[in-house]
Design a protein around this motif. Structure first.
Motif, PDB file in Angstrom:
ATOM      1  N   ILE A  32       7.603  -2.097  -2.958  1.00 23.03           N
ATOM      2  CA  ILE A  32       6.838  -0.931  -3.377  1.00 23.03           C
ATOM      3  C   ILE A  32       5.905  -0.619  -2.237  1.00 23.03           C
ATOM      4  O   ILE A  32       5.354   0.595  -2.000  1.00 23.03           O
ATOM      5  CB  ILE A  32       5.986  -1.572  -4.718  1.00 23.03           C
ATOM      6  N   TYR A  33       5.293  -1.528  -1.576  1.00 21.44           N
ATOM      7  CA  TYR A  33       4.184  -1.443  -0.583  1.00 21.44           C
ATOM      8  C   TYR A  33       4.976  -0.573   0.832  1.00 21.44           C
ATOM      9  O   TYR A  33       4.165   0.491   1.094  1.00 21.44           O
ATOM     10  CB  TYR A  33       4.122  -2.814   0.174  1.00 21.44           C
ATOM     11  N   ASN A  34       5.866  -0.857   0.965  1.00 19.09           N
ATOM     12  CA  ASN A  34       6.654  -0.053   2.085  1.00 19.09           C
ATOM     13  C   ASN A  34       7.000   1.481   1.641  1.00 19.09           C
ATOM     14  O   ASN A  34       6.853   2.320   2.506  1.00 19.09           O
ATOM     15  CB  ASN A  34       8.073  -0.764   2.447  1.00 19.09           C
ATOM     16  N   ALA A  35       7.420   1.635   0.337  1.00 13.89           N
ATOM     17  CA  ALA A  35       7.621   3.115   0.017  1.00 13.89           C
ATOM     18  C   ALA A  35       6.349   3.673  -0.083  1.00 13.89           C
ATOM     19  O   ALA A  35       6.277   5.062  -0.017  1.00 13.89           O
ATOM     20  CB  ALA A  35       8.362   2.974  -1.466  1.00 13.89           C
ATOM     21  N   LEU A  36       5.301   3.169  -0.717  1.00 16.11           N
ATOM     22  CA  LEU A  36       3.913   3.772  -0.825  1.00 16.11           C
ATOM     23  C   LEU A  36       2.845   3.841   0.155  1.00 16.11           C
ATOM     24  O   LEU A  36       1.712   4.431   0.113  1.00 16.11           O
ATOM     25  CB  LEU A  36       3.454   3.308  -1.913  1.00 16.11           C
ATOM     26  N   GLU A  37       3.071   3.146   1.270  1.00 14.00           N
ATOM     27  CA  GLU A  37       2.246   2.769   2.273  1.00 14.00           C
ATOM     28  C   GLU A  37       1.674   4.185   3.163  1.00 14.00           C
ATOM     29  O   GLU A  37       0.608   4.317   3.184  1.00 14.00           O
ATOM     30  CB  GLU A  37       2.939   2.085   3.667  1.00 14.00           C
ATOM     31  N   ILE A  38       2.663   5.317   2.869  1.00 17.68           N
ATOM     32  CA  ILE A  38       2.148   6.636   3.651  1.00 17.68           C
ATOM     33  C   ILE A  38       1.261   7.147   2.592  1.00 17.68           C
ATOM     34  O   ILE A  38       0.290   8.090   3.113  1.00 17.68           O
ATOM     35  CB  ILE A  38       3.404   7.560   3.734  1.00 17.68           C
ATOM     36  N   PHE A  39       0.920   6.538   1.339  1.00 14.99           N
ATOM     37  CA  PHE A  39      -0.094   7.247   0.489  1.00 14.99           C
ATOM     38  C   PHE A  39      -1.410   6.631   0.625  1.00 14.99           C
ATOM     39  O   PHE A  39      -2.403   7.063  -0.103  1.00 14.99           O
ATOM     40  CB  PHE A  39       0.383   7.363  -0.970  1.00 14.99           C
ATOM     41  N   ILE A  40      -1.548   5.524   1.348  1.00 15.09           N
ATOM     42  CA  ILE A  40      -2.775   4.852   1.412  1.00 15.09           C
ATOM     43  C   ILE A  40      -2.923   4.948   2.929  1.00 15.09           C
ATOM     44  O   ILE A  40      -2.789   3.822   3.353  1.00 15.09           O
ATOM     45  CB  ILE A  40      -2.781   3.401   0.682  1.00 15.09           C
ATOM     46  N   GLN A  41      -3.554   5.707   3.470  1.00 12.53           N
ATOM     47  CA  GLN A  41      -3.804   5.998   4.907  1.00 12.53           C
ATOM     48  C   GLN A  41      -5.246   6.025   5.237  1.00 12.53           C
ATOM     49  O   GLN A  41      -6.236   6.575   4.825  1.00 12.53           O
ATOM     50  CB  GLN A  41      -3.444   7.332   5.270  1.00 12.53           C
ATOM     51  N   VAL A  42      -5.710   4.719   5.876  1.00 11.63           N
ATOM     52  CA  VAL A  42      -7.286   4.495   6.244  1.00 11.63           C
ATOM     53  C   VAL A  42      -7.559   5.643   7.169  1.00 11.63           C
ATOM     54  O   VAL A  42      -6.817   5.901   8.031  1.00 11.63           O
ATOM     55  CB  VAL A  42      -7.455   3.039   6.751  1.00 11.63           C
ATOM     56  N   PRO A  43      -8.769   6.231   7.029  1.00 12.25           N
ATOM     57  CA  PRO A  43      -9.171   7.414   8.000  1.00 12.25           C
ATOM     58  C   PRO A  43      -9.233   6.509   9.482  1.00 12.25           C
ATOM     59  O   PRO A  43      -9.737   5.720   9.326  1.00 12.25           O
ATOM     60  CB  PRO A  43     -10.417   7.752   7.565  1.00 12.25           C
TER      61      PRO A  43
END
Length: 222
Positions: free
Chosen positions: A33-44
């Motif tokens: 789940i983390y690998n699939a959704l990592e792109i949606f949690i991008q730290v500035p």
């Protein structure tokens, strides 16, 4: 388990899978789940991206000087054997803390997971790498808004500490100040805010309840 909060025993009965198998499967699923959704949690990644968030808070929420809304959530756990009071929180439960920062569009900008529940909110933030990044000057300087406490202008933002745009773009004098990042906050052994912190809170309260108030805010409070 992540969606319902059910323990391994109830999941074992529901899916007819042994608890030992579930304990091996769940970490693998969480990693996927983390690998699939990592792109949606991008730290500035730089001050320009933080600035874009700050502009969004000013435009959509009428909130100047804000680069994110932050809060924490206690996730109840079964404490490891011989953990003592390490995870024991003020709600008299054992927990891990999920701390999250969201932008002006409700999207996660930063998350920190795993701090033990007995740590205070300030302690959780102080020990995360977001706090270190902000103190090292990642946050744009002009979002450190300074408000008046003098006379009839108590609810106004000092114009020299912000850029303005009224037909033409005018740079504030903050751009001439040296960039030194945030001033370090000393650690206190008590839970009472400092006089300076109370003054900042009151200044913001005057600002949002005064001339800069919006028509619907009183209705939303009641």
């Amino acid at each position: 388990m992540l969606a319902t909060g059910n323990n391994l025993r109830s999941l074992s009965h529901f899916f007819r899978i042994s608890k030992s198998s579930l304990s091996l499967m769940i970490p693998v699923i969480c990693d996927a789940i983390y690998n699939a959704l990592e792109i949606f949690i991008q730290v500035p990644r730089n001050s320009e991206e933080w600035e874009a968030i700050g502009n969004g808070f000013r435009k959509f929420w009428n909130f100047p000087g804000c680069c994110g809304a932050i809060d924490g959530k206690h996730v109840v756990i079964k404490a490891p054997f011989e953990a003592g009071s390490y995870f024991y929180n003020y709600k008299q439960q054992n927990s891990l803390v999920l701390m999250a920062l969201v932008d002006d569009n409700y999207c996660f900008s930063y998350i920190d997971i795993g701090c033990n529940g007995r740590i205070s909110d300030g302690g959780v933030f102080r020990n995360c790498n977001l706090s270190e990044a902000l103190e090292n000057g990642l946050l744009p300087e002009h979002h450190l808004v300074v408000l008046y406490t003098t006379g009839s202008e108590s609810s106004k933002v000092r114009s020299d500490f912000e850029d303005t745009e009224n037909g033409r773009f005018v740079e504030g004098s903050w751009r001439q100040l040296p960039s030194e990042g945030l001033v370090p906050i000393p650690r206190h052994m008590y839970n009472h805010p400092s006089q300076n912190a109370r003054e900042i809170r009151e200044n913001f309260a005057d600002y949002f309840m005064g001339e800069e108030s919006v028509s619907w805010q009183s209705r939303m409070i009641h």
